[in-house]
Design a protein around this motif. Sequence first.
Motif, short mmCIF file in Angstrom:
data_model
loop_
_atom_site.label_atom_id
_atom_site.label_comp_id
_atom_site.label_asym_id
_atom_site.label_seq_id
_atom_site.Cartn_x
_atom_site.Cartn_y
_atom_site.Cartn_z
N SER A 72 1.20 -0.74 -0.36
CA SER A 72 0.17 -0.20 0.20
C SER A 72 0.99 1.00 -0.13
O SER A 72 2.58 0.84 -0.18
CB SER A 72 -1.25 -0.17 1.33
N TYR A 132 -4.10 4.10 -2.44
CA TYR A 132 -3.41 2.79 -1.54
C TYR A 132 -4.33 1.02 -2.07
O TYR A 132 -4.43 1.19 -2.89
CB TYR A 132 -4.83 2.87 0.08
N THR A 173 -0.63 -3.08 5.71
CA THR A 173 -1.76 -2.56 6.07
C THR A 173 -2.14 -3.55 7.34
O THR A 173 -2.72 -3.70 7.32
CB THR A 173 -2.73 -3.38 4.71
N GLN A 232 0.79 0.54 8.67
CA GLN A 232 0.47 1.70 8.72
C GLN A 232 1.64 2.84 8.68
O GLN A 232 2.20 4.13 8.71
CB GLN A 232 -0.39 2.15 8.63
#
Length: 479
Positions: free
Chosen positions: A92, A112, A366, A379
Motif C-alpha cells: 500500500s 492505497y 496494511t 501503516q
Amino acid sequence: MFDFWLCVAIVVAAYALLLRARKKLLPLPPASRPGPGSYLAGEHEPPWKTYQRWSLKIGPLVTVSKLGHPIIVINSAKDATELLDKRSTFASKPRWPMAELLGRQNNVGFQYYGERLKRSRKVLHAALNPDAIANKWSELLDTQSIKLMRQLASDPSAFYSHIQNNIEELVVLFAYGREPEPEYTRIAKAVMEQTSIALQPGRWAVNRIPIFPLQVKYLPTWLPGAGFQRWAKSARTLFYQMTRGPFLEVKAEMELGTATDSFVKHSLVNLGQNRTVDSEDIIMCAAGSLYSAGIETLTSTILTFILFMARHPEVQDRAYKEIMQVVGNHHLPDITDQRALVYVDCVIREVHRMNPAIPLVTHSNTEDADYSGCHIPKQSWIMGNIWSMLHDETAYPRAEEFLPDRYLHAGDGSAPRDPRTLVYGFGRRLCPGLHFANTVVYLVVARTLALYKITPEIVNGEPRNSDLILVPLYDLNAA
Ligand code: HEM
C-alpha cells in the motif's frame, strides 16, 4: 463468577498489551540530529546517502521516525525482496491527507492497495506489456526517438530542453494520441508543483496529525484557519482539468471515428460492452498518472547518460565502436539490434545504477508484521532505499565508480544484479511502464551514441564539466 472471568479477561488483555508493547522495534539511527522522535537526514547530502551511512553502522533496516506512523528505511536488496516483493501486505501507500484533498489519491502512484489499484494496474498492464510495446507502440517509440535526434542536431547546445520536451511529447502522445498543447503543459506542470508542495514534510498540519484530517478535511473552506482547504480546492480543480479534459476529447473523437491510437483509446476499446462510469474513471485516472510517472523519470535517466558519457570518453568510444561493428553507419540502431549491443546494454545498466531516477520509494503495510525479530506496526511508512541497494559495495565493488564492464560476465552468473531489477520498484507496485521505459532508454542511448560525440565544452583549452555539448558526427539535417 462473572467477576472472576472478567478479572481473567482483563489480566489476559493486559498481558497481551504488555507483550505487544515490549516487541522490539527496528533500530534507530546513531545519534545525529534527533528531533522529538524523528531522526532527520543531514542537510549536506541527499537523505538516501545518509540512510545508507546509518545502515552501515546499525544494520540494513533503520527507523528514521517514531512520530505518528514509524518511518522505516530498507537499505538492502535482500530485505526489500523479503518485505516489499514477497509480502502483499507491504504494497500500500502511506496516507497523505493533503494530497488526498488535492484529489491525488486517484493518481495510481498514490493509490492505497485494494480493488481500485488492481483494476488500474490491470488497465496499464494491458497497454504496457512487452507484446503491446512490440506490436502497438514500437512505431511511436521509434519515430519519437528519431525526432529527438533531429532536434538535437538543430541545436545541440539546448539538449536538456530538447530531451525534456521530446519525452513530454512522447508520454502525452502515448496517453492521448496528441502532442501536448502549451495550455495542457502549463496545467500539468502546475499540478506537479502543487503535488510536491502538498507532500512537503512538515508544511501542512493536516499531514502531521494522524487524527486531524479525518474531521478537518470536511470543514467548510470559509472557516478561519482552513486556508489550506481553499488552496487545495483550487489545486483539485486544476487536477481534474488536467485529467478530464483530454480524456473527454479522446472519447468524443472516438465517437466521430477520428481518434488516433492512444492508451485511452486502446483501454476504452478493450472495455467493449463492459463500459461503466467507474471503469471509465479508472482509465481516465490511469492516463492522468502517466505524466508525473513517466516524464521526469525518463528525462533524468537520459540526462544521467549524457553526463556520464561526457565524463567517460573511453566508455563512449567503446560503445560507439560496438555500434559501428554490429550495426554499421548505414542505418540507425533499432530494436532488433538491442540483443547484440552487449556493451551498450552494460552502459545503460550502469547509468541506472549510478543515479536511479527514483532513489527512494515509499510503500506502507496494511497489517502488523514481524521481521528479523522486530515488530513493524501497521501503516508504517516503508521506504525502499534503491540508491543504497545499488551502491552496496558487496554487490557492486567500487560502487562510486562508473564501470559498465562490471556486467560483462553476465553469462557465467558472476555478474552483479542488473540494476533494472531494482530501479523500477517492488512487488505489487512495480513500475507498470518499465518495458516502455527500457525501450525508450535503449533507442535514445544507442542512437545518440551512433550520431553524437558528447563532451564537456572546452573553454581556454580546459574542459568545463558544468557545460556539456553534443557534437554531431554527421550532418543530420542534410539527410
Ligand atoms: C526510467 C524510467 C522509469 C523509472 C526508473 C521508473 C520507476 C518507477 C518506480 C521506482 C516506481 C514506484 C514503484 C514502487 O512503489 O515500488 C514507479 C511507479 C510507476 N511508474 Fe514508473 N518509472 C519509469 C518510467 C515510467 C513510464 C515511462 C511510465 C508510463 C508510461 C511509468 C508509469 C508508472 C506508474 C503508473 C507508476 C505507479 C505504479 C503504482 O503505484 O502501482 N513509469 N516507477
